[in-house]
Design a protein around this motif. Sequence first.
Motif, short mmCIF file in Angstrom:
data_model
loop_
_atom_site.label_atom_id
_atom_site.label_comp_id
_atom_site.label_asym_id
_atom_site.label_seq_id
_atom_site.Cartn_x
_atom_site.Cartn_y
_atom_site.Cartn_z
N MET A 8 0.82 -0.86 -0.06
CA MET A 8 -0.02 0.17 0.05
C MET A 8 1.06 1.14 0.04
SD MET A 8 -3.24 0.81 0.06
CE MET A 8 -4.12 -0.52 0.97
N GLN A 9 0.56 2.05 -0.96
CA GLN A 9 1.50 3.49 -1.19
C GLN A 9 0.58 4.32 -1.39
OE1 GLN A 9 4.69 1.24 -3.87
NE2 GLN A 9 5.83 2.78 -2.43
N VAL A 10 0.89 5.67 -1.63
CA VAL A 10 0.14 6.80 -1.80
C VAL A 10 0.70 7.49 -3.15
CG1 VAL A 10 -0.80 9.04 -1.22
CG2 VAL A 10 -0.71 7.33 0.69
N VAL A 11 0.04 7.82 -4.20
CA VAL A 11 0.61 8.45 -5.14
C VAL A 11 -0.38 9.60 -5.20
CG1 VAL A 11 -1.11 7.13 -6.69
CG2 VAL A 11 0.90 8.30 -7.76
N SER A 12 0.30 10.71 -5.49
CA SER A 12 -0.17 11.97 -5.63
C SER A 12 -0.15 12.80 -7.12
CB SER A 12 0.73 13.14 -4.56
OG SER A 12 0.43 12.62 -3.21
N GLY A 13 -1.31 13.48 -7.41
CA GLY A 13 -1.14 14.11 -8.81
C GLY A 13 -2.48 14.78 -9.05
N LYS A 14 -2.67 15.49 -10.31
CA LYS A 14 -3.88 16.08 -10.83
C LYS A 14 -4.63 15.27 -11.56
CE LYS A 14 -2.70 20.82 -10.03
NZ LYS A 14 -2.60 22.24 -10.63
#
Length: 205
Positions: A8-14
């Motif tokens: 489980m990881q977090v990916v950030s972006g628009k």
Amino acid sequence: MIRESGVMQVVSGKLHSIAQEMKTTEHINVSESGSVSSSDEHSERIEIRLDSCEVPCVIQTSRCSDLFIGEDDALDIAGIWRSTHIDIYGIRNLTDGSLYLAQPDAVESRKVSLTMAALFGMVFLVMMVALAIHGERDPGAYAALTMVGAVIVGILYILFSLRRWGLFGNSRISEHTQSGGRHELMQAHGALRITSGERHLITPL
């Protein structure tokens, strides 16, 4: 960010684009009398693409009407990396402050498990009251009934725990939800750093 498969990881972006695809499965139901009927289950496969990630983020849910995100919204997505996509388990929309958590198939079945336990508890109480009303004075009868009730409650608790943690699932439900159970749900909760004060903002998907 290190992309590690199965973690489980977090990916950030628009948000760059979003696409939806309907999934329908037909289930055949056979009653004890031998009559056959069919029912359809519907869900949406939602594919979200962020400007910062080359692979799509995917969630399968029957609650797609509750997801409100728009183009260029800044998102934090908690997901598990697969070979061709990311399975979504949580979304934080930084633009409007909304929060979404997926309800994996084993978690969704908790209502059924709790209902079964509650019904058995009611039956057990009725049996005890019936014995008392009919003047049963044998302590052995109450002891035997209590032991049987404890065994059944223990079995229900074990089954509930296994489904709660996603060790086995309902195939009919899992075809229309994310795989897993409470373990993945809590991982997403922690990855998105959801505080106790934000819990009322969570929308289940």
